[in-house]
Design a protein around this motif. Structure first.
Motif, PDB file in Angstrom:
ATOM      1  N   PHE A   1       6.528   4.670 -14.179  1.00  0.00           N
ATOM      2  CA  PHE A   1       7.770   5.232 -13.658  1.00  0.00           C
ATOM      3  C   PHE A   1       8.860   4.238 -14.035  1.00  0.00           C
TER       4      PHE A   1
ATOM      5  N   GLU B   1      -6.694   9.970   1.546  1.00  0.00           N
ATOM      6  CA  GLU B   1      -6.629   9.446   2.924  1.00  0.00           C
ATOM      7  C   GLU B   1      -6.975  10.508   3.974  1.00  0.00           C
TER       8      GLU B   1
ATOM      9  N   VAL C   1       8.156   0.480 -13.769  1.00  0.00           N
ATOM     10  CA  VAL C   1       6.959   0.270 -12.941  1.00  0.00           C
ATOM     11  C   VAL C   1       5.742   0.937 -13.595  1.00  0.00           C
TER      12      VAL C   1
ATOM     13  N   GLY D   1       0.077   0.703  -2.605  1.00  0.00           N
ATOM     14  CA  GLY D   1       0.868   0.641  -3.836  1.00  0.00           C
ATOM     15  C   GLY D   1       0.065   0.333  -5.078  1.00  0.00           C
ATOM     16  N   SER D   2      -1.268   0.414  -4.995  1.00  0.00           N
ATOM     17  CA  SER D   2      -2.096   0.054  -6.160  1.00  0.00           C
ATOM     18  C   SER D   2      -2.243   1.200  -7.148  1.00  0.00           C
ATOM     19  N   GLY D   3      -1.795   2.392  -6.776  1.00  0.00           N
ATOM     20  CA  GLY D   3      -1.807   3.490  -7.752  1.00  0.00           C
ATOM     21  C   GLY D   3      -2.806   4.606  -7.473  1.00  0.00           C
ATOM     22  N   LYS D   4      -3.360   4.651  -6.259  1.00  0.00           N
ATOM     23  CA  LYS D   4      -4.373   5.676  -5.955  1.00  0.00           C
ATOM     24  C   LYS D   4      -3.779   7.083  -5.995  1.00  0.00           C
ATOM     25  N   SER D   5      -2.678   7.272  -5.265  1.00  0.00           N
ATOM     26  CA  SER D   5      -2.090   8.617  -5.219  1.00  0.00           C
ATOM     27  C   SER D   5      -1.609   9.043  -6.601  1.00  0.00           C
ATOM     28  N   THR D   6      -1.004   8.107  -7.325  1.00  0.00           N
ATOM     29  CA  THR D   6      -0.504   8.439  -8.662  1.00  0.00           C
ATOM     30  C   THR D   6      -1.671   8.853  -9.572  1.00  0.00           C
TER      31      THR D   6
ATOM     32  N   HIS E   1      -7.069   3.098   1.903  1.00  0.00           N
ATOM     33  CA  HIS E   1      -6.874   1.657   1.824  1.00  0.00           C
ATOM     34  C   HIS E   1      -7.570   0.996   3.013  1.00  0.00           C
TER      35      HIS E   1
ATOM     36  N   PRO F   1      -5.380  -1.661  -2.494  1.00  0.00           N
ATOM     37  CA  PRO F   1      -4.326  -2.023  -1.553  1.00  0.00           C
ATOM     38  C   PRO F   1      -3.158  -1.028  -1.644  1.00  0.00           C
TER      39      PRO F   1
ATOM     40  N   GLU G   1      -0.522  -5.867  -4.054  1.00  0.00           N
ATOM     41  CA  GLU G   1       0.891  -5.568  -4.281  1.00  0.00           C
ATOM     42  C   GLU G   1       1.740  -6.102  -3.128  1.00  0.00           C
ATOM     43  N   TYR G   2       1.235  -5.858  -1.921  1.00  0.00           N
ATOM     44  CA  TYR G   2       1.947  -6.296  -0.729  1.00  0.00           C
ATOM     45  C   TYR G   2       0.983  -7.081   0.142  1.00  0.00           C
TER      46      TYR G   2
ATOM     47  N   ALA H   1       2.487   2.192 -12.719  1.00  0.00           N
ATOM     48  CA  ALA H   1       1.735   2.513 -11.502  1.00  0.00           C
ATOM     49  C   ALA H   1       0.241   2.531 -11.779  1.00  0.00           C
TER      50      ALA H   1
HETATM   51  N1  LIG Z   1       7.683   8.978  -8.197  1.00  0.00           N
HETATM   52  C1  LIG Z   1       7.685   7.656  -8.300  1.00  0.00           C
HETATM   53  N2  LIG Z   1       8.750   7.011  -8.820  1.00  0.00           N
HETATM   54  C2  LIG Z   1       8.756   5.673  -8.969  1.00  0.00           C
HETATM   55  N3  LIG Z   1       7.735   4.865  -8.617  1.00  0.00           N
HETATM   56  C3  LIG Z   1       6.647   5.457  -8.084  1.00  0.00           C
HETATM   57  C4  LIG Z   1       6.558   6.866  -7.900  1.00  0.00           C
HETATM   58  N4  LIG Z   1       5.338   7.157  -7.370  1.00  0.00           N
HETATM   59  C5  LIG Z   1       4.716   5.966  -7.219  1.00  0.00           C
HETATM   60  N5  LIG Z   1       5.488   4.955  -7.637  1.00  0.00           N
HETATM   61  C6  LIG Z   1       5.121   3.525  -7.651  1.00  0.00           C
HETATM   62  O1  LIG Z   1       3.852   3.410  -8.258  1.00  0.00           O
HETATM   63  C7  LIG Z   1       3.065   2.431  -7.601  1.00  0.00           C
HETATM   64  C8  LIG Z   1       1.771   3.078  -7.099  1.00  0.00           C
HETATM   65  O2  LIG Z   1       2.071   3.946  -6.029  1.00  0.00           O
HETATM   66  P1  LIG Z   1       0.968   4.887  -5.350  1.00  0.00           P
HETATM   67  O3  LIG Z   1       1.650   5.702  -4.294  1.00  0.00           O
HETATM   68  O4  LIG Z   1       0.235   5.632  -6.399  1.00  0.00           O
HETATM   69  O5  LIG Z   1      -0.003   3.813  -4.686  1.00  0.00           O
HETATM   70  P2  LIG Z   1      -1.135   4.033  -3.572  1.00  0.00           P
HETATM   71  O6  LIG Z   1      -2.273   3.161  -3.978  1.00  0.00           O
HETATM   72  O7  LIG Z   1      -1.413   5.481  -3.394  1.00  0.00           O
HETATM   73  O8  LIG Z   1      -0.428   3.432  -2.296  1.00  0.00           O
HETATM   74  P3  LIG Z   1      -0.694   3.686  -0.712  1.00  0.00           P
HETATM   75  O9  LIG Z   1      -2.070   3.183  -0.384  1.00  0.00           O
HETATM   76  O10 LIG Z   1       0.373   2.848  -0.079  1.00  0.00           O
HETATM   77  O11 LIG Z   1      -0.522   5.159  -0.492  1.00  0.00           O
HETATM   78  C9  LIG Z   1       3.924   1.856  -6.488  1.00  0.00           C
HETATM   79  O12 LIG Z   1       4.541   0.686  -6.983  1.00  0.00           O
HETATM   80  C10 LIG Z   1       4.943   2.950  -6.260  1.00  0.00           C
HETATM   81  O13 LIG Z   1       6.140   2.406  -5.767  1.00  0.00           O
END
Ligand SMILES: Nc1ncnc2c1ncn2[C@@H]1O[C@H](COP(=O)(O)OP(=O)(O)OP(=O)(O)O)[C@@H](O)[C@H]1O
Length: 349
Positions: A11, A153, A14, A37-42, A185, A35, A300-301, A16
């Motif tokens: 993104f 989750e 970033v 912000g590690s990118g699971k949802s993405t 997480h 953890p 990440e955090y 992800a």
């Molecule tokens: N639409 C977006 N635009 C910009 N950055 C994004 C977007 N979606 C995710 N990110 C960034 O990508 C990284 C991974 O985010 P993601 O939500 O995939 O992590 P996660 O492992 O699911 O986190 P959590 O456990 O907190 O839900 C983070 O740094 C987040 O800020």
């Protein structure tokens, strides 16, 4: 079977997800762990075509998600509890889903029963608790009797009984041969739910494998001993090459933690020297400890609150550059530091 291959998603500046590949096997619950912000949802969104990765793809039994002719029957997805019209009842919501996907209406009451919502299904969803919404979401996932299940989750908002319930449901679904991918997480929760783990940090794969193997690789086993002659026993085991430290410096009664020696050796030394034992047991660090160690470099955090460790580090922790606490103690394979014998003089039991 899901094959995730070389997914990279950026993104702007970033990154992800970075060149991420892993497999989700049939008949297993795979915990997708990382953890915040590690990118699971993405990753999940890229797998399902909701985000477009710069490279890579996910195949469900050989097909891209966008190639599935009847996705609800093949891949059940719950990325969050989802929007449900607040005035609509749970049952009406599922009926609407069934009708618009060519699923017989009789299936609705089956899945309502499976998720334990029979008593509440007739009520408007606006009165549902978060846990009830999760159950309703899972009912929607099961509606098409899919072979593959992806949940982001799912234990969010569930009480301990709900977490046990979701573990039983997911394990049952896997036992029927389905491939189940569950992100979280929360380590303690994953330890209960998953058979396999895919661990990521900063968008990269840290490790994939069975939960037991992960814990074994990233955690240390140690022998806990309690004795009214602890100082004498510590001298004996140290003379035999063992390392010793207090299990809990604040609680001498917890005894000593011994490494570099087997439980059998400790027992034999105690017996040969007339040392009375009150406890002799092998301990292993938890999945939480293992996770913190495995992802120590890719958090990440981090909170400013020191981690509680099941076993204290032998040497005073060195301050990390950021001034943040070092989670999980010394990494596996690292020597635990010089033995500490001073606390064993009090004859703790
Ligand atoms: N639409 C977006 N635009 C910009 N950055 C994004 C977007 N979606 C995710 N990110 C960034 O990508 C990284 C991974 O985010 P993601 O939500 O995939 O992590 P996660 O492992 O699911 O986190 P959590 O456990 O907190 O839900 C983070 O740094 C987040 O800020």
């Amino acid at each position: 079977m899901i094959e995730v291959r070389n997914i990279t998603k950026r993104f702007g500046d970033v990154t992800a997800v970075s060149d991420l590949s892993f497999d989700v096997h049939d008949g297993r619950v795979t915990g997708f762990l990382g953890p915040n912000g590690s990118g699971k949802s993405t990753t999940m969104r890229c797998m399902l075509g909701l985000d477009q990765p710069q490279s890579g793809e996910a195949r469900f039994a050989g097909k891209l998600y966008t190639e599935l002719t009847n996705p609800l029957h093949e891949v059940g997805v719950l990325l969050d509890a989802g929007y449900v019209h607040p005035a609509r009842s749970g049952r009406d919501h599922l009926r609407w889903m069934a009708t618009s996907n060519g699923i017989g209406i009789e299936r609705v009451d089956e899945v309502i029963d499976t998720v334990g919502l029979s008593d509440a299904a007739g009520r408007p969803v606006k009165g549902f608790s978060l846990g009830m919404r999760q159950r309703l979401g899972l009912a929607g996932v099961l509606l098409g009797d899919p072979h593959t299940i992806i949940l982001d989750e799912p234990a969010n908002g569930l009480d301990p009984e709900g977490i046990r319930w979701i573990r039983d449901v997911l394990r049952h679904l896997a036992s029927e041969g389905r491939a189940v991918l569950v992100s979280s997480h929360l380590l303690s929760e994953m330890a209960l739910i998953a058979n396999e783990l895919v661990v990521i940090g900063q968008g990269r794969l840290v490790e994939q494998g069975p939960v037991d193997q992960f814990v074994e690789r990233h955690s240390d086993a140690w022998v806990q001993v309690r004795s009214p002659q602890l100082a004498q026993l510590v001298d004996l085991v140290q003379a035999d090459g063992a390392r010793a430290r207090p299990v809990d410096p604040a609680a001498p009664a917890a005894g000593a933690a011994l490494t570099n020696i087997s439980i059998e050796q400790v027992g034999a030394l105690a017996a040969a020297n007339g040392v009375v034992l009150h406890e002799l047991v092998v301990r292993r660090d938890s999945l939480e400890d293992a996770f913190l160690r495995a992802t120590a470099g890719v958090q990440e955090y981090r909170s400013g609150v020191p981690e509680v460790q099941s076993m204290p580090p032998a040497a005073p922790p060195t301050a990390p550059p950021s001034g943040m606490p070092t989670p999980g103690g010394p990494p596996p394979g690292m020597p635990p530091g010089p033995p500490q014998t001073g606390s064993f003089d009090g004859g703790v039991s």
